[in-house]
Design a protein around this motif. Structure first.
Motif, PDB file in Angstrom:
ATOM      1  N   CYS A 160       0.841  -0.993  -0.030  1.00  0.00           N
ATOM      2  CA  CYS A 160      -0.057   0.077   0.007  1.00  0.00           C
ATOM      3  C   CYS A 160       0.796   1.094   0.060  1.00  0.00           C
ATOM      4  O   CYS A 160       1.886   1.081   0.574  1.00  0.00           O
ATOM      5  CB  CYS A 160      -0.971   0.156   1.232  1.00  0.00           C
ATOM      6  N   ASP A 161       0.303   2.203  -0.638  1.00  0.00           N
ATOM      7  CA  ASP A 161       1.253   3.307  -0.901  1.00  0.00           C
ATOM      8  C   ASP A 161       0.433   4.618  -1.536  1.00  0.00           C
ATOM      9  O   ASP A 161      -0.535   4.064  -2.294  1.00  0.00           O
ATOM     10  CB  ASP A 161       2.557   3.438  -1.980  1.00  0.00           C
ATOM     11  N   ALA A 162       0.918   5.548  -1.212  1.00  0.00           N
ATOM     12  CA  ALA A 162      -0.049   6.801  -1.962  1.00  0.00           C
ATOM     13  C   ALA A 162       0.331   6.712  -3.349  1.00  0.00           C
ATOM     14  O   ALA A 162      -0.592   7.263  -4.260  1.00  0.00           O
ATOM     15  CB  ALA A 162       0.205   8.081  -1.338  1.00  0.00           C
ATOM     16  N   TYR A 163       1.197   6.140  -3.764  1.00  0.00           N
ATOM     17  CA  TYR A 163       1.791   6.264  -5.376  1.00  0.00           C
ATOM     18  C   TYR A 163       1.595   4.840  -5.744  1.00  0.00           C
ATOM     19  O   TYR A 163       2.016   3.805  -5.117  1.00  0.00           O
ATOM     20  CB  TYR A 163       3.263   6.741  -5.163  1.00  0.00           C
ATOM     21  N   GLU A 164       1.497   4.538  -6.980  1.00  0.00           N
ATOM     22  CA  GLU A 164       1.298   3.409  -7.562  1.00  0.00           C
ATOM     23  C   GLU A 164       2.997   3.007  -7.989  1.00  0.00           C
ATOM     24  O   GLU A 164       3.735   3.814  -8.240  1.00  0.00           O
ATOM     25  CB  GLU A 164       0.395   3.360  -9.031  1.00  0.00           C
ATOM     26  N   MET A 165       3.494   1.516  -7.753  1.00  0.00           N
ATOM     27  CA  MET A 165       4.617   1.352  -8.153  1.00  0.00           C
ATOM     28  C   MET A 165       4.684   1.462  -9.535  1.00  0.00           C
ATOM     29  O   MET A 165       3.917   1.077 -10.250  1.00  0.00           O
ATOM     30  CB  MET A 165       4.656  -0.340  -7.677  1.00  0.00           C
ATOM     31  N   ASP A 166       5.890   1.698 -10.047  1.00  0.00           N
ATOM     32  CA  ASP A 166       6.211   1.418 -11.444  1.00  0.00           C
ATOM     33  C   ASP A 166       5.479   0.270 -11.880  1.00  0.00           C
ATOM     34  O   ASP A 166       5.816  -0.880 -11.492  1.00  0.00           O
ATOM     35  CB  ASP A 166       7.667   1.359 -11.682  1.00  0.00           C
ATOM     36  N   PRO A 167       4.519   0.212 -13.112  1.00  0.00           N
ATOM     37  CA  PRO A 167       4.061  -0.950 -13.343  1.00  0.00           C
ATOM     38  C   PRO A 167       5.067  -2.383 -13.860  1.00  0.00           C
ATOM     39  O   PRO A 167       4.665  -3.340 -13.636  1.00  0.00           O
ATOM     40  CB  PRO A 167       3.260  -0.379 -14.751  1.00  0.00           C
ATOM     41  N   GLN A 168       6.084  -1.729 -14.432  1.00  0.00           N
ATOM     42  CA  GLN A 168       7.150  -2.970 -14.803  1.00  0.00           C
ATOM     43  C   GLN A 168       7.601  -3.728 -13.656  1.00  0.00           C
ATOM     44  O   GLN A 168       7.529  -4.864 -13.398  1.00  0.00           O
ATOM     45  CB  GLN A 168       8.311  -2.177 -15.565  1.00  0.00           C
ATOM     46  N   VAL A 169       8.122  -2.743 -12.514  1.00  0.00           N
ATOM     47  CA  VAL A 169       8.489  -3.466 -11.343  1.00  0.00           C
ATOM     48  C   VAL A 169       7.560  -4.232 -10.614  1.00  0.00           C
ATOM     49  O   VAL A 169       7.496  -5.421 -10.410  1.00  0.00           O
ATOM     50  CB  VAL A 169       9.094  -2.340 -10.358  1.00  0.00           C
ATOM     51  N   ALA A 170       5.972  -3.633 -10.461  1.00  0.00           N
ATOM     52  CA  ALA A 170       5.004  -4.348 -10.000  1.00  0.00           C
ATOM     53  C   ALA A 170       4.927  -5.637 -10.832  1.00  0.00           C
ATOM     54  O   ALA A 170       4.571  -6.840 -10.174  1.00  0.00           O
ATOM     55  CB  ALA A 170       3.691  -3.587  -9.797  1.00  0.00           C
ATOM     56  N   ALA A 171       4.929  -5.708 -12.057  1.00  0.00           N
ATOM     57  CA  ALA A 171       4.587  -7.066 -12.645  1.00  0.00           C
ATOM     58  C   ALA A 171       5.575  -7.886 -12.506  1.00  0.00           C
ATOM     59  O   ALA A 171       5.527  -9.019 -12.206  1.00  0.00           O
ATOM     60  CB  ALA A 171       4.480  -6.591 -14.227  1.00  0.00           C
ATOM     61  N   GLU A 172       6.938  -7.487 -12.543  1.00  0.00           N
ATOM     62  CA  GLU A 172       7.930  -8.316 -12.271  1.00  0.00           C
ATOM     63  C   GLU A 172       7.999  -8.918 -10.701  1.00  0.00           C
ATOM     64  O   GLU A 172       8.152 -10.247 -10.618  1.00  0.00           O
ATOM     65  CB  GLU A 172       9.232  -7.665 -11.969  1.00  0.00           C
ATOM     66  N   LEU A 173       7.485  -8.526  -9.845  1.00  0.00           N
ATOM     67  CA  LEU A 173       7.296  -8.706  -8.411  1.00  0.00           C
ATOM     68  C   LEU A 173       5.987  -9.499  -8.223  1.00  0.00           C
ATOM     69  O   LEU A 173       5.846 -10.093  -7.113  1.00  0.00           O
ATOM     70  CB  LEU A 173       7.463  -7.771  -7.338  1.00  0.00           C
ATOM     71  N   GLY A 174       5.050  -9.384  -9.169  1.00  0.00           N
ATOM     72  CA  GLY A 174       3.829  -9.824  -8.955  1.00  0.00           C
ATOM     73  C   GLY A 174       2.920  -9.044  -7.912  1.00  0.00           C
ATOM     74  O   GLY A 174       2.404  -9.622  -7.223  1.00  0.00           O
ATOM     75  N   ALA A 175       3.400  -8.001  -7.728  1.00  0.00           N
ATOM     76  CA  ALA A 175       3.023  -6.952  -6.486  1.00  0.00           C
ATOM     77  C   ALA A 175       1.416  -6.441  -6.749  1.00  0.00           C
ATOM     78  O   ALA A 175       1.502  -5.635  -7.721  1.00  0.00           O
ATOM     79  CB  ALA A 175       4.105  -6.088  -6.079  1.00  0.00           C
ATOM     80  N   GLN A 176       0.714  -6.762  -5.908  1.00  0.00           N
ATOM     81  CA  GLN A 176      -0.646  -6.058  -5.981  1.00  0.00           C
ATOM     82  C   GLN A 176      -0.779  -5.029  -4.983  1.00  0.00           C
ATOM     83  O   GLN A 176      -0.378  -5.081  -3.727  1.00  0.00           O
ATOM     84  CB  GLN A 176      -1.742  -7.142  -5.677  1.00  0.00           C
TER      85      GLN A 176
END
Ligand code: GLV
Length: 331
Positions: free
Chosen positions: A175-191
């Protein structure tokens, strides 16, 4: 030649960079400088290098004087600095992001392993010469593989922690006020989840947000309070390598005593260096004395970055890592 004051000892590499261009005074004692001595020494300084133990407020800035141009904090966290007071006087505050990211994530990960696998407890048993014997059911911990790590604050350190967790076979939510970099989020499978959802679903909640005082936009003061702890699973752990006051320590002690959560790994405390006495009595807690970035390499890099920030500003150039509005919220 400008006058630079370093309010507590930092690695020589940073001091030498400053000395090559300016007149430098550093408090060169093991113990932290007293407030009184600090205020006296900073008088007339054009730049001050501070540690997180220095409170940089109106009193500090008044004591330094009108010529002060830069406060270079040798830390990534800058809750010790009243940035609005610096802004009002056109003093630039800087911090030391990036250079300590991996080291601090290592600390958070180490705490997570220590508390979930009960390594701290095991070490204490041996050191206290308590009799022990290998046993099938002796000191069983909780495995991390397939479990969910909830990252609160997905800035650089949060992402570095997430990478480690992924390598250990954990699922990552944040959880964060900002979205993770989409590429990083995809790499990590982070929701990305809302904070309450994250608290309810994570097996380990790890804090990586900045401390933003109560009453300020996006405040994180006591973000983990009695309500937040009550939302967590009774089998879940909390890890704090960010800043102590993000957790209400009294509420944490209560939750741990009541078995509302399974354990805590803490590198930071509400009133450092004091540690809540209730924490000292609990076995399911691992306590470290604020070692997040404490490696020779990282502390050297932090000193050099802080020095280079001060030098850039004294030369009339832009700071390398100024404390910007976005970073104030994001960390
Ligand atoms: C350490 O706690 C830092 O903020 O650098």
């Amino acid at each position: 030649m400008a006058r630079i004051v370093i309010t507590n000892r930092i690695p020589t590499e940073g001091v030498e960079l400053l000395k090559a261009e300016h007149d430098v005074w550093m408090w060169d004692e093991e113990e932290t400088i007293s407030r009184e001595e600090c205020l006296r020494r900073i008088a007339g300084a054009d730049a001050v290098l501070t540690l997180l133990t220095e409170k940089v407020d109106d009193e500090f800035l008044d004591a330094a004087g009108e010529q002060l141009k830069v406060v270079a904090n040798v830390a990534v966290g800058f809750n010790n600095i009243d940035v609005a007071a610096c802004d009002a006087r056109s003093i630039v505050a800087t911090n030391t992001p990036k250079v300590l990211t991996e080291t601090t994530a290592d600390t958070a990960f180490g705490l997570m392993l220590m508390v979930t696998r009960r390594f701290g407890e095991g070490e204490r048993i041996i050191r206290s010469q308590t009799p022990w014997q290998w046993g099938m059911f002796y000191l069983l911990g909780t495995g991390l593989q397939g479990k969910t790590l909830g990252i609160v604050g997905a800035g650089q350190i949060g992402v570095a922690m997430a990478r480690r967790a992924k390598a250990f076979g954990m699922n990552v939510v944040y959880c964060d006020a900002y979205e993770m970099d989409p590429q990083v989020a995809a790499e990590l499978g982070a929701q990305r989840l809302e904070t309450d959802e994250l608290l309810a679903s994570a097996d380990v909640v790890s804090l990586h947000c900045p401390l933003i005082p109560a009453g300020q936009e996006g405040s994180t003061y006591h973000l983990i309070d009695a309500d937040a702890l009550a939302r967590m699973k009774p089998t879940a752990f909390v890890v704090n390598s960010a800043r102590g006051p993000i957790i209400d320590e009294e509420a944490l002690v209560e939750a741990l005593r009541a078995g509302q959560i399974a354990g805590a790994g803490l590198d930071v405390f509400e009133n450092e260096p004091t540690v809540h006495p209730g924490l000292l009595e609990l076995d399911n807690v691992v306590l470290l004395p604020h070692l997040g970035s404490a490696t020779v390499e990282t502390r050297t890099a932090m000193a050099e970055l802080a020095a280079n920030n001060a030098l850039a500003l004294l030369r009339g150039e832009e700071a390398i890592t100024p404390v910007t509005q976005a970073r104030r919220i994001r960390g």
